[in-house]
Design a protein around this motif. Structure first.
Motif, PDB file in Angstrom:
ATOM      1  N   CYS A 161       0.838  -1.207   0.000  1.00 57.84           N
ATOM      2  CA  CYS A 161       0.000   0.000   0.000  1.00 57.84           C
ATOM      3  C   CYS A 161       0.872   1.256   0.000  1.00 57.84           C
ATOM      4  N   THR A 162       1.962   1.212   0.761  1.00 61.16           N
ATOM      5  CA  THR A 162       2.886   2.350   0.793  1.00 61.16           C
ATOM      6  C   THR A 162       3.567   2.510  -0.557  1.00 61.16           C
ATOM      7  N   ALA A 163       3.992   1.399  -1.155  1.00 60.40           N
ATOM      8  CA  ALA A 163       4.605   1.460  -2.490  1.00 60.40           C
ATOM      9  C   ALA A 163       3.603   2.012  -3.508  1.00 60.40           C
ATOM     10  N   ASN A 164       2.355   1.606  -3.394  1.00 61.91           N
ATOM     11  CA  ASN A 164       1.314   2.136  -4.282  1.00 61.91           C
ATOM     12  C   ASN A 164       1.176   3.644  -4.110  1.00 61.91           C
ATOM     13  N   ALA A 165       1.221   4.091  -2.867  1.00 63.89           N
ATOM     14  CA  ALA A 165       1.092   5.527  -2.588  1.00 63.89           C
ATOM     15  C   ALA A 165       2.259   6.306  -3.173  1.00 63.89           C
ATOM     16  N   ILE A 166       3.448   5.730  -3.098  1.00 66.17           N
ATOM     17  CA  ILE A 166       4.618   6.404  -3.669  1.00 66.17           C
ATOM     18  C   ILE A 166       4.430   6.577  -5.171  1.00 66.17           C
ATOM     19  N   GLU A 167       4.002   5.521  -5.831  1.00 64.79           N
ATOM     20  CA  GLU A 167       3.833   5.595  -7.287  1.00 64.79           C
ATOM     21  C   GLU A 167       2.742   6.583  -7.685  1.00 64.79           C
ATOM     22  N   ALA A 168       1.711   6.726  -6.863  1.00 63.83           N
ATOM     23  CA  ALA A 168       0.593   7.619  -7.176  1.00 63.83           C
ATOM     24  C   ALA A 168       0.815   9.047  -6.686  1.00 63.83           C
ATOM     25  N   ALA A 169       1.904   9.283  -5.965  1.00 63.77           N
ATOM     26  CA  ALA A 169       2.138  10.591  -5.338  1.00 63.77           C
ATOM     27  C   ALA A 169       2.295  11.711  -6.372  1.00 63.77           C
ATOM     28  N   PHE A 170       1.858  12.888  -5.971  1.00 54.23           N
ATOM     29  CA  PHE A 170       2.001  14.078  -6.802  1.00 54.23           C
ATOM     30  C   PHE A 170       3.370  14.708  -6.544  1.00 54.23           C
ATOM     31  N   CYS A 171       4.405  14.030  -6.988  1.00 52.98           N
ATOM     32  CA  CYS A 171       5.759  14.552  -6.844  1.00 52.98           C
ATOM     33  C   CYS A 171       6.603  14.015  -8.004  1.00 52.98           C
ATOM     34  N   GLY A 172       7.794  14.543  -8.125  1.00 51.90           N
ATOM     35  CA  GLY A 172       8.667  14.133  -9.209  1.00 51.90           C
ATOM     36  C   GLY A 172       9.317  12.779  -8.977  1.00 51.90           C
ATOM     37  N   GLU A 173       9.919  12.270 -10.030  1.00 53.83           N
ATOM     38  CA  GLU A 173      10.561  10.960  -9.985  1.00 53.83           C
ATOM     39  C   GLU A 173      11.698  10.918  -8.976  1.00 53.83           C
ATOM     40  N   GLU A 174      12.424  11.997  -8.822  1.00 52.82           N
ATOM     41  CA  GLU A 174      13.533  12.037  -7.865  1.00 52.82           C
ATOM     42  C   GLU A 174      13.025  11.820  -6.434  1.00 52.82           C
ATOM     43  N   THR A 175      11.961  12.487  -6.083  1.00 52.31           N
ATOM     44  CA  THR A 175      11.368  12.319  -4.755  1.00 52.31           C
ATOM     45  C   THR A 175      10.819  10.918  -4.588  1.00 52.31           C
ATOM     46  N   LYS A 176      10.179  10.391  -5.620  1.00 51.85           N
ATOM     47  CA  LYS A 176       9.649   9.026  -5.549  1.00 51.85           C
ATOM     48  C   LYS A 176      10.777   8.028  -5.306  1.00 51.85           C
ATOM     49  N   GLU A 177      11.909   8.227  -5.945  1.00 50.56           N
ATOM     50  CA  GLU A 177      13.027   7.302  -5.763  1.00 50.56           C
ATOM     51  C   GLU A 177      13.556   7.366  -4.332  1.00 50.56           C
ATOM     52  N   LEU A 178      13.622   8.557  -3.762  1.00 45.08           N
ATOM     53  CA  LEU A 178      14.021   8.686  -2.356  1.00 45.08           C
ATOM     54  C   LEU A 178      13.050   7.930  -1.444  1.00 45.08           C
ATOM     55  N   LEU A 179      11.764   8.060  -1.719  1.00 50.11           N
ATOM     56  CA  LEU A 179      10.747   7.374  -0.926  1.00 50.11           C
ATOM     57  C   LEU A 179      10.825   5.861  -1.097  1.00 50.11           C
ATOM     58  N   ARG A 180      11.050   5.404  -2.333  1.00 50.77           N
ATOM     59  CA  ARG A 180      11.204   3.963  -2.573  1.00 50.77           C
ATOM     60  C   ARG A 180      12.379   3.413  -1.775  1.00 50.77           C
ATOM     61  N   ASN A 181      13.497   4.147  -1.789  1.00 54.24           N
ATOM     62  CA  ASN A 181      14.686   3.721  -1.037  1.00 54.24           C
ATOM     63  C   ASN A 181      14.396   3.653   0.453  1.00 54.24           C
ATOM     64  N   ARG A 182      13.681   4.631   0.958  1.00 58.62           N
ATOM     65  CA  ARG A 182      13.329   4.652   2.379  1.00 58.62           C
ATOM     66  C   ARG A 182      12.447   3.464   2.748  1.00 58.62           C
ATOM     67  N   LEU A 183      11.499   3.147   1.882  1.00 60.53           N
ATOM     68  CA  LEU A 183      10.621   1.997   2.112  1.00 60.53           C
ATOM     69  C   LEU A 183      11.450   0.701   2.131  1.00 60.53           C
ATOM     70  N   ARG A 184      12.361   0.558   1.177  1.00 64.66           N
ATOM     71  CA  ARG A 184      13.221  -0.644   1.152  1.00 64.66           C
ATOM     72  C   ARG A 184      14.049  -0.745   2.429  1.00 64.66           C
ATOM     73  N   GLU A 185      14.578   0.378   2.897  1.00 66.46           N
ATOM     74  CA  GLU A 185      15.362   0.374   4.141  1.00 66.46           C
ATOM     75  C   GLU A 185      14.518  -0.097   5.321  1.00 66.46           C
ATOM     76  N   GLU A 186      13.295   0.412   5.396  1.00 61.35           N
ATOM     77  CA  GLU A 186      12.396   0.035   6.494  1.00 61.35           C
ATOM     78  C   GLU A 186      12.034  -1.446   6.421  1.00 61.35           C
ATOM     79  N   GLN A 187      11.844  -1.959   5.220  1.00 60.75           N
ATOM     80  CA  GLN A 187      11.491  -3.367   5.063  1.00 60.75           C
ATOM     81  C   GLN A 187      12.655  -4.294   5.426  1.00 60.75           C
ATOM     82  N   ASN A 188      13.859  -3.803   5.273  1.00 66.03           N
ATOM     83  CA  ASN A 188      15.042  -4.636   5.562  1.00 66.03           C
ATOM     84  C   ASN A 188      15.466  -4.581   7.027  1.00 66.03           C
ATOM     85  N   ARG A 189      14.775  -3.828   7.837  1.00 65.00           N
ATOM     86  CA  ARG A 189      15.117  -3.741   9.272  1.00 65.00           C
ATOM     87  C   ARG A 189      14.727  -4.969  10.006  1.00 65.00           C
TER      88      ARG A 189
END
Length: 132
Positions: free
Chosen positions: A104-132
């Motif tokens: 659901c969070t990944a879906n929200a990132i993809e649907a977010a009203f922001c640029g690709e650079e910000t989306k990539e930062l968010l994707r990385n943050r999500l991956r970090e949280e999942q690997n904890r």
């Protein structure tokens, strides 16, 4: 327009996302159309629960079970009086998995009203949280 009729209408207009699209579960054809279209649905469970139902009866559960493109949101903080942590907690108590909540969070990132650079930062943050 009756309850839920906005969903097929919005899809026919070619929108990029649907806010509060959970009413699509009231009609099997609408439900299938939403799942198959993969349209992002903005869902704030607490916002709906305050008005009409309990968490266990919320329409987001069948949407998640059928793979709809659900994004979890906190809606208007003054109205819903919730945050995303509470939304995740309430759904976890109903058996929604961490993997589904992460999706659901990944879906929200993809649907977010922001640029690709910000989306990539968010994707990385999500991956970090999942690997904890």
């Amino acid at each position: 327009m009756g309850m839920g009729e906005h969903v097929p209408a919005a899809l026919s207009w070619g929108v990029d996302r649907i806010g509060h699209g959970v009413n699509c579960t009231q009609n099997e054809a609408w439900f299938r159309q939403v799942v198959e279209s993969e349209i992002p649905l903005e869902v704030c469970v607490s916002s709906n629960v305050k008005r009409t139902m309990n968490y266990a009866g919320h329409a987001v559960l069948p949407l998640l079970e059928h793979g709809a493109n659900v994004t979890l949101n906190s809606d208007n903080l003054m109205f819903a009086r919730t945050n995303i942590l509470n939304e995740h907690y309430q759904l976890k108590m109903l058996g929604v998995s961490d993997d589904t909540l992460a999706q659901c969070t990944a879906n929200a990132i993809e649907a977010a009203f922001c640029g690709e650079e910000t989306k990539e930062l968010l994707r990385n943050r999500l991956r970090e949280e999942q690997n904890r």
